[in-house]
Each structure stands twice: as C-alpha cells, then as structure tokens.
Motif scaffolding. Structure first.
Motif, short mmCIF file in Angstrom:
data_model
loop_
_atom_site.label_atom_id
_atom_site.label_comp_id
_atom_site.label_asym_id
_atom_site.label_seq_id
_atom_site.Cartn_x
_atom_site.Cartn_y
_atom_site.Cartn_z
N LYS A 238 21.98 -0.85 -28.50
CA LYS A 238 22.94 -0.26 -29.43
C LYS A 238 23.72 0.90 -28.83
O LYS A 238 24.46 1.60 -29.54
CB LYS A 238 22.23 0.22 -30.69
CG LYS A 238 21.59 -0.88 -31.50
CD LYS A 238 22.60 -1.92 -31.92
CE LYS A 238 23.61 -1.37 -32.90
NZ LYS A 238 24.56 -2.39 -33.37
N ALA A 239 23.59 1.12 -27.54
CA ALA A 239 24.33 2.22 -26.91
C ALA A 239 25.83 2.01 -27.03
O ALA A 239 26.59 2.95 -27.29
CB ALA A 239 23.92 2.35 -25.45
N THR A 240 26.29 0.77 -26.87
CA THR A 240 27.72 0.48 -26.99
C THR A 240 28.23 0.79 -28.39
O THR A 240 29.32 1.35 -28.57
CB THR A 240 28.00 -0.99 -26.65
OG1 THR A 240 27.49 -1.27 -25.35
CG2 THR A 240 29.49 -1.28 -26.69
N PHE A 241 27.43 0.45 -29.40
CA PHE A 241 27.84 0.75 -30.77
C PHE A 241 27.99 2.24 -30.99
O PHE A 241 28.96 2.71 -31.60
CB PHE A 241 26.83 0.17 -31.76
CG PHE A 241 26.93 0.74 -33.14
CD1 PHE A 241 27.96 0.38 -33.98
CD2 PHE A 241 26.01 1.68 -33.58
CE1 PHE A 241 28.07 0.92 -35.25
CE2 PHE A 241 26.11 2.23 -34.84
CZ PHE A 241 27.14 1.84 -35.69
N LEU A 304 21.64 14.60 -31.68
CA LEU A 304 20.49 13.70 -31.62
C LEU A 304 20.77 12.51 -30.72
O LEU A 304 19.93 12.12 -29.89
CB LEU A 304 20.13 13.22 -33.03
CG LEU A 304 19.10 12.08 -33.15
CD1 LEU A 304 17.74 12.54 -32.63
CD2 LEU A 304 18.98 11.63 -34.60
N LEU A 305 21.96 11.92 -30.84
CA LEU A 305 22.32 10.78 -30.00
C LEU A 305 22.32 11.18 -28.52
O LEU A 305 21.88 10.42 -27.66
CB LEU A 305 23.69 10.24 -30.40
CG LEU A 305 23.79 9.59 -31.78
CD1 LEU A 305 25.23 9.18 -32.07
CD2 LEU A 305 22.87 8.39 -31.88
N GLY A 306 22.84 12.38 -28.23
CA GLY A 306 22.84 12.82 -26.85
C GLY A 306 21.45 13.00 -26.29
O GLY A 306 21.18 12.62 -25.13
N LEU A 307 20.53 13.55 -27.08
CA LEU A 307 19.15 13.72 -26.60
C LEU A 307 18.45 12.38 -26.41
O LEU A 307 17.72 12.19 -25.43
CB LEU A 307 18.36 14.58 -27.60
CG LEU A 307 18.74 16.06 -27.69
CD1 LEU A 307 17.92 16.74 -28.78
CD2 LEU A 307 18.54 16.76 -26.37
N VAL A 308 18.67 11.45 -27.34
CA VAL A 308 17.98 10.16 -27.25
C VAL A 308 18.49 9.34 -26.08
O VAL A 308 17.71 8.76 -25.30
CB VAL A 308 18.13 9.38 -28.58
CG1 VAL A 308 17.62 7.95 -28.44
CG2 VAL A 308 17.38 10.10 -29.69
N TYR A 309 19.81 9.28 -25.93
CA TYR A 309 20.38 8.39 -24.91
C TYR A 309 20.61 9.07 -23.57
O TYR A 309 21.15 8.45 -22.66
CB TYR A 309 21.69 7.81 -25.42
CG TYR A 309 21.49 6.70 -26.42
CD1 TYR A 309 21.27 5.40 -26.00
CD2 TYR A 309 21.50 6.97 -27.78
CE1 TYR A 309 21.06 4.37 -26.91
CE2 TYR A 309 21.29 5.96 -28.70
CZ TYR A 309 21.08 4.66 -28.26
OH TYR A 309 20.86 3.65 -29.17
N PRO A 314 22.64 7.04 -20.01
CA PRO A 314 23.42 8.28 -19.75
C PRO A 314 24.92 8.09 -19.88
O PRO A 314 25.65 9.09 -19.96
CB PRO A 314 23.03 8.62 -18.30
CG PRO A 314 21.72 7.92 -18.07
CD PRO A 314 21.80 6.66 -18.88
N LEU A 315 25.41 6.85 -19.92
CA LEU A 315 26.83 6.63 -20.09
C LEU A 315 27.36 7.20 -21.40
O LEU A 315 28.56 7.51 -21.51
CB LEU A 315 27.12 5.11 -20.02
CG LEU A 315 28.58 4.68 -20.12
CD1 LEU A 315 29.38 5.24 -18.95
CD2 LEU A 315 28.69 3.17 -20.19
N LEU A 316 26.48 7.39 -22.39
CA LEU A 316 26.91 7.94 -23.67
C LEU A 316 27.21 9.44 -23.60
O LEU A 316 27.98 9.97 -24.41
CB LEU A 316 25.81 7.68 -24.72
CG LEU A 316 26.08 8.14 -26.16
CD1 LEU A 316 27.22 7.34 -26.76
CD2 LEU A 316 24.83 8.01 -27.01
N ILE A 320 29.77 12.24 -25.74
CA ILE A 320 29.22 13.33 -26.55
C ILE A 320 29.79 14.67 -26.11
O ILE A 320 30.17 15.52 -26.93
CB ILE A 320 27.69 13.33 -26.47
CG1 ILE A 320 27.10 12.02 -27.02
CG2 ILE A 320 27.11 14.52 -27.21
CD1 ILE A 320 27.24 11.86 -28.50
N LEU A 321 29.87 14.89 -24.79
CA LEU A 321 30.38 16.16 -24.28
C LEU A 321 31.85 16.36 -24.64
O LEU A 321 32.27 17.47 -24.99
CB LEU A 321 30.20 16.22 -22.76
CG LEU A 321 28.75 16.32 -22.26
CD1 LEU A 321 28.70 16.26 -20.74
CD2 LEU A 321 28.11 17.60 -22.76
N VAL A 322 32.65 15.29 -24.57
CA VAL A 322 34.06 15.39 -24.95
C VAL A 322 34.17 15.76 -26.43
O VAL A 322 34.99 16.60 -26.82
CB VAL A 322 34.79 14.08 -24.65
CG1 VAL A 322 36.19 14.08 -25.29
CG2 VAL A 322 34.90 13.87 -23.16
#
Length: 495
Positions: A238-241, A304-309, A314-316, A320-322
């Motif tokens: 689900k990273a792409t989603f 939360l998404l940044g910590l999990v993925y 790491p492509l996510l 998140i940073l942007v």
C-alpha cells in the motif's frame, strides 16, 4: 418628552413632574418584581458559574483544591478565558454530562466501525480489476493507458478524500453534544476523535481492506499464526496508495489553504445578499480562526506514515518531507497574517499532540517487528522489543514530569504576578473590569474591551494592548465571545 432637568416650573408642571416620577417608580417596581420572579424560576438558574478572584493566588487555591468533603459538591476547575467560553453548554446539568459522553462514546465506536464499509467498498473498486468485475462494459475504456494510470494512481486517494470531507464537522457536533464548555476543549476532543478515525480507517483500514482483503482466500486457508505475516506483507504493497494520498490530500490541501476558495466564495455570497452596513462588511471579511481539530490530526497522520514507511518503503519519505516543508511555510504565513485566533488556551493542545506522537512511534516500532518477522529475522525481534517498552516509559515520564505545568498554576508564579501587578498598575480597577468579563455576548455592547482606571473619573479609557495592532488583521471580535480582550485575572469555573 420627559427631560432630565428643569429651569423653572409652575403648579401644573409640578403635578406633571410628580406624575412622571410616580410612573417611573411604578415601572421600576414592576421590573424588580419581574426580575425576582425570573430568579425564582428553576429554569433560569444554571448549574454552573464563573467566580472571579481579587488575586491569582486565590484563584489557584480554589481551582486546584477540593472544596468540600463531598466530592460531588462544588466541583471547581480552571475557567477558560472569556472569548473561549462555549455558552450553549453551560446550562447542561452535571449528571447529564456523563450520560452524554457515554452516548457519544458508543456512537463514535459505531461510526468508526461502520465507516469502514464504504471505505472498503471504494478501495476495492478503486482499481482496474475491481472496476472491470463490477462494470464489465467499461473494460475497453478502462484499458486506455491514461485512464488506467489515473485509476491506479489518483482514484483511490481522491475517493477516500471525498468520503472524509464531512467527517470533521460530524465529529465537532458530537463533541458539542458531550457538553464541553470551551471552544478549545471542543477542538481538542474533536481532534482526538479525528485522529483515532484516521488511524483506524485511513491507515489500518486502507491496508486491510485494500491489500489484505484481496488475500481473503489466503486468510481462510492459513492458520491464525500466519495472519501477522500476511499483514506485514500487505503494508509495503500500500505504499503507492499512500504516496498518492499524500499528494492528493496533503499537497492539494496546502494549495487550497493558500487560495482559500471556500472563504472567498462565502465572502462574495455574504457581500451580495447580507452586507448592508460597514460592520456587516467587516464581519463578512473576518477570516476566522484556524481549524486545529481538522488540520492537526491530518498532519500527525502524515507523521505516522513517515515513521512507518521510513524502513518499509523509504520512497515515501520525500513526499512527506515536501508536504511538511510546504505546510510549514503556508500555515506560518496564515497564522501570522490571515487568521484571527478567537481564543488562547495556554498550550492546552500540546499534551494531546505529544500523546499522538508517542502513539505513532509505538505503532511504527510494532509494525517494524512484524516486518522483520516476515523477512526471516526472527532472532532480531526480541532485541527490538525494548523499543516500544522504552517509548512507553518515556511517555509516562513526560506525563508525570511535565503535564502538571499545563493543567496547574504554580503558587510561586501566581504570587510573583500578583506582586508585579500591584506594583506596576496601582490604579487598575479590577472590579470594573470583571463586571462584564464573563457576561453573555447577548448582553455585551459592541465597544472594544477597555481598561478602567480608578480614582480618576476624567481619565480616558485605554484600549487593551494585544499582539495584533492592525485593525486590518483583526477586524471584528470573536463570534461567541463577544469581547475581544483577554482575561487578565484567572477565574474559576464551578458546577
């Protein structure tokens, strides 16, 4: 017309004056009788009151101690500042508050549970295979490369965004029904509900319904011990989603915050239909305050998404940073130059934010343990078990050590403030200021809040200084608070 002064009068004039005096006294007695009648009416007596003190020390002692041996009598707590009071809930009896919160707790559970159904349906259909199965006649159209890329890339995030548009408003109504007495507490409670909803329905719900639901056949033919492994496999899928969700909800939301299309449209509608005076125009141009109950839980979901993925995909992280970089620039500008915050709660929001950050850390650590178990690294799992344990200990330490600073007022500090105020503002008339500080907005005048100087009847009133000096930035007073001034002396709210 009856005048207040006379230079001379004849006998008939004296009779007229006596008649007017008798009529005025009669009207005054009727108003006094009516006032007494209203005061004796049980429906006119509220189960709550605001008690103001001559010193901060007295208010701190009264608010932070038990007043009677019976714990159900004279319950006191710190009162919100006058602008922060939500007057509609002050008349709710104390016993009914518990019943209301129980009802809302049950209602929120079912809302959170059954909201998964439409989200699961949309997530199942928001892919090429699901749409082709449900609508076979669209197969030639869907197989077009552009349409197929749109369905696989943006349709799931867009559909989820549409389902979540009205949710914050629904949760705010639920918090208002609970009986909270301040705008800040309403926003804090709504933000907690919204984050729980986003965690279960957007984060876990999208993972389970979007990927794990597709592996339902695998669930049925595997033992219960393999379910954590299957979920661990479903998380990277689900990273792409979530990348598309961050772009659709996060990046687009920041852009819309700059444009403020809703406020722009509402201003022109009000200006066309409702504005008749200059005051109406100022009220129509009032930007309002930032909706913390809507924006803050979304920001913490991306955290939360940044910590999990960060470990899983790491492509996510660049997305998140942007988002956080854009959100920092935009919201900093909006808070300083656009929004007119209608209350000051004294950083009461931060303990809730800290708790959700700790929750995100623990969830990411547990999911990391599950992921490592799917990669054949079971021997590393016991060593990593210390991470959630240490995180929970750190949260308990911070809660015990620092949270009292957000809910209590140290006697040493209030004594220092009282001493400084008596030395610097000797002519400040506290009684005149507190006369209408907690007066209902219906009974307030439209004049700005003023300082009152005692023993100097000829002195002009001085407008209370605030951080925002520009009339353009803060055009009108708050909606429900009536007065735009801050409360100088702490007050106590009792039930």
């Amino acid at each position: 017309m009856l005048q207040t002064g006379f230079f001379g009068c004849s006998g008939s004039d004296v009779d007229a004056i006596d008649y007017y005096k008798s009529e005025i006294e009669k009207i005054g007695k009727e108003e006094a009788d009516e006032h007494k009648k209203v005061m004796k009416d049980p429906k006119s007596i509220m189960p709550a009151a605001f008690v103001s003190f001559r010193s901060r020390w007295g208010a701190a002692v009264a608010a932070q101690t038990q007043q009677t041996s019976n714990p159900t009598v004279w319950l006191t707590e710190w009162a919100p500042e006058p602008r922060d009071v939500y007057w509609n809930n002050l008349s709710i009896p104390f016993v009914s508050l518990t019943v209301r919160r129980l009802i809302i707790g049950v209602a929120f559970f079912f809302l959170n549970f059954f909201y998964v159904i439409p989200i699961a349906f949309v997530q199942t259909l928001a892919n090429v295979e699901g749409i082709e199965k449900a609508l076979p006649f669209l197969e030639p159209f869907i197989e077009t490369p552009t349409i197929k890329s749109f369905i696989q890339g943006f349709l799931p995030g867009l559909a989820l965004k549409i389902f979540l548009i009205l949710l914050p408003t629904i949760l705010m109504f639920m918090s208002q029904f609970e009986g909270l007495v301040s705008h800040s507490s309403l926003e804090r409670r709504t933000a907690s509900k919204y984050f729980i909803f986003l965690f279960f329905n957007v984060f876990l719900g999208s993972i389970v319904t979007g990927s794990a639901l597709e592996q339902l056949n695998t669930y049925l033919h595997q033992s219960a011990n393999d379910i954590p492994r299957i979920i661990g496999v479903a998380i990277p899928i689900k990273a792409t989603f979530f990348i598309t969700y961050v772009m659709v909800d996060g990046w687009t939301g920041v852009a819309l915050e700059v444009l403020r299309l809703k406020a722009f449209i509402m201003f022109h509608l009000k200006n066309f239909f409702l504005v008749k005076t200059e005051k109406d125009r100022e009220e129509a141009m009032d930007p309002g305050s930032i909706c913390l109950y809507w924006s803050e839980p979304r920001i913490q979901l991306y955290f939360l998404l940044g910590l999990v993925y960060a470990v899983v995909t790491p492509l996510l992280l660049p997305f998140i940073l942007v988002f956080f970089a854009l959100a920092y620039v935009v919201y900093r500008h909006q808070i300083i130059n656009v929004y007119n915050q209608r209350y000051e709660s004294g950083a009461q929001f931060w303990p809730n934010v800290h708790l959700r950050i700790i929750t995100a850390l623990i969830v990411s650590q547990l999911l990391l343990l599950g992921l490592l178990s799917t990669k054949g690294l079971e021997e590393a799992t016991p060593a990593l078990l210390a991470l959630p344990v240490l995180t929970i200990w750190f949260h308990k330490y911070c809660k015990h050590r620092y949270e009292p600073a957000f809910v209590r007022n140290p006697l040493q500090e209030v004594m220092r403030k009282d001493t400084l105020e008596r030395a610097r503002e000797r002519n400040f008339d506290l009684k005149a200021y507190l006369a209408d500080a907690y007066l209902h907005p219906v009974f307030k005048s439209n004049e700005a809040g003023k300082f009152y100087v005692a023993d100097d009847p000829g002195a002009e009133a001085v407008i209370v200084p605030t951080k925002r000096q520009s009339r353009r930035i803060t055009p009108v007073q708050s909606e429900d608070g009536g007065s735009g001034r801050l409360n100088l002396m702490e007050s106590v709210h009792k039930r």
